[in-house]
Enzyme design. Structure first.
Site, PDB file in Angstrom:
ATOM      1  CG  HIS A   1      -1.845   1.160   1.314  1.00  4.69           C
ATOM      2  ND1 HIS A   1      -2.474   1.699   0.209  1.00  4.69           N
ATOM      3  CD2 HIS A   1      -2.258   1.900   2.370  1.00  4.69           C
ATOM      4  CE1 HIS A   1      -3.244   2.705   0.593  1.00  4.69           C
ATOM      5  NE2 HIS A   1      -3.123   2.852   1.903  1.00  4.69           N
TER       6      HIS A   1
ATOM      7  CD  GLU B   1     -36.023  -7.664   4.456  1.00  4.22           C
ATOM      8  OE1 GLU B   1     -35.582  -7.375   3.332  1.00  4.22           O
ATOM      9  OE2 GLU B   1     -36.519  -8.784   4.713  1.00  4.22           O
TER      10      GLU B   1
END
Length: 330
Positions: free
Chosen positions: A108, A227
């Site tokens: 990185h 949900e």
């Protein structure tokens, strides 16, 4: 179009007479170290004795040493500690051992791009960044496959930095899948943007926002959890495997119509404007400085925000519901 390298473009022999140090035996360090060793390369590992990863390295057949010892011995030094400690490890244990002809490697670009680490101009500096966690890098290698990687050259002191980088990528299995050429700037800025706007920051706030909306409207937290959080895996797995349109073809027409007609009301122009502001903060270095100072102060904001979200109802609900899911239990 991006340039992509494969096995045929990489020569592992350029690393055969070199010693590679892996600084930090975390998930990524372990995956890379084991793959490199099994590719026939000479690998030494650095890990501190107080870290549980020290014992893991020993069980894997390595003899862990200090970062100072590893960087003294090695020709190629891969720094895989966390971003916020890399510069300290570099200054305390590595910098003095960077003799001419050596190379330092990153997965990185944060510390190089934001100048927290400024290497001497006599060493090669390159990046090989697998686009997956170290556990996946390891598993794919064992299956004779690979995880796609990014490759970037920041400093080519030897004139062979790209050859070394591609050989390293081949050693961890990356060239089996493909290695995409980039720059430290591009990798760092896009990586931070993705984490903040989509993968972590965007997704978690979207989950909590949806969950809170349903609960405040009188719906049961358990139903809201299913949900707005639980079923997200189904959708992300479909997107991961088939793309956005592929996902839409595999859900109900009702779900697809709701997606197409309502999604832009959630991620509207004001949200997109905020994304541009966040990108600007990343590119200017504002976020990097904020994060560096936060660590210097002992992480007061970070710790408070983490503590606050630990107590969110979605976390409490999830802990209870996950007990009903035996497939998640180790």
């Amino acid at each position: 179009m991006a340039k992509i390298y494969y096995d045929k473009d990489a020569d592992l022999s350029v690393l055969k007479k070199k010693k590679i140090a892996i600084i930090g035996y975390g998930i990524q360090g372990r995956g890379q170290a084991l793959n490199l060793r099994e590719s026939g390369l000479n690998v030494i590992v650095s890990e501190i004795k107080e870290n549980p990863n020290y014992e893991i390295a020993k069980k894997d057949g390595f003899k862990p040493v200090s970062a100072k010892e590893a960087s003294e011995e090695a020709d190629i030094i891969q720094i895989l500690t966390q971003d916020h400690v890399q510069s300290k490890v570099y200054k305390d244990s590595i910098e003095k051992n960077l003799k001419k002809g050596k190379a330092i490697v990153f997965s990185h670009g944060f510390n190089i791009h934001f100048k927290q680490i400024i290497p001497p101009d006599t060493v090669d500096v390159f990046m090989v960044a697998p686009k997956g966690p170290g556990s996946l890098v390891r598993r794919m290698y064992e299956e004779k496959k690979g995880v796609p990687c990014l490759v970037a050259i920041f400093q080519d002191a030897s004139g062979n930095a790209l050859k070394l980088a591609l050989a390293y990528a081949k050693g961890i299995g990356g060239t089996r899948a493909g290695v995409i050429e980039t720059t430290f700037k591009e990798e760092t800025e896009t990586d931070l943007f993705g984490e903040q706007v989509v993968l972590c920051g965007g997704v978690t706030e979207l989950i909590k926002g949806g969950f809170d909306t349903l609960v405040q409207a009188g719906f049961q937290p358990e139903i809201a959890y299913f949900e707005c959080l639980h079923e997200l895996k189904l959708i992300t797995d479909l997107i991961y495997e088939y793309g956005i349109q592929g996902m839409r073809k595999r859900v109900s027409d009702t779900a697809e119509y709701g997606d197409l007609t309502r999604g832009k009301r959630i991620i509207n122009e004001s949200v997109r404007d905020e994304m541009k502001k966040i990108l600007s903060e990343i590119q200017s270095g504002k976020f990097a400085q904020e994060w560096i100072k936060e660590n210097e102060k002992g992480r007061p904001v970070f710790n408070e925000l983490r503590k606050k979200d630990d107590s969110h109802l979605v976390e409490k609900t999830g802990m209870k519901l996950r007990q009903m899911m035996p497939w998640m239990k180790k």
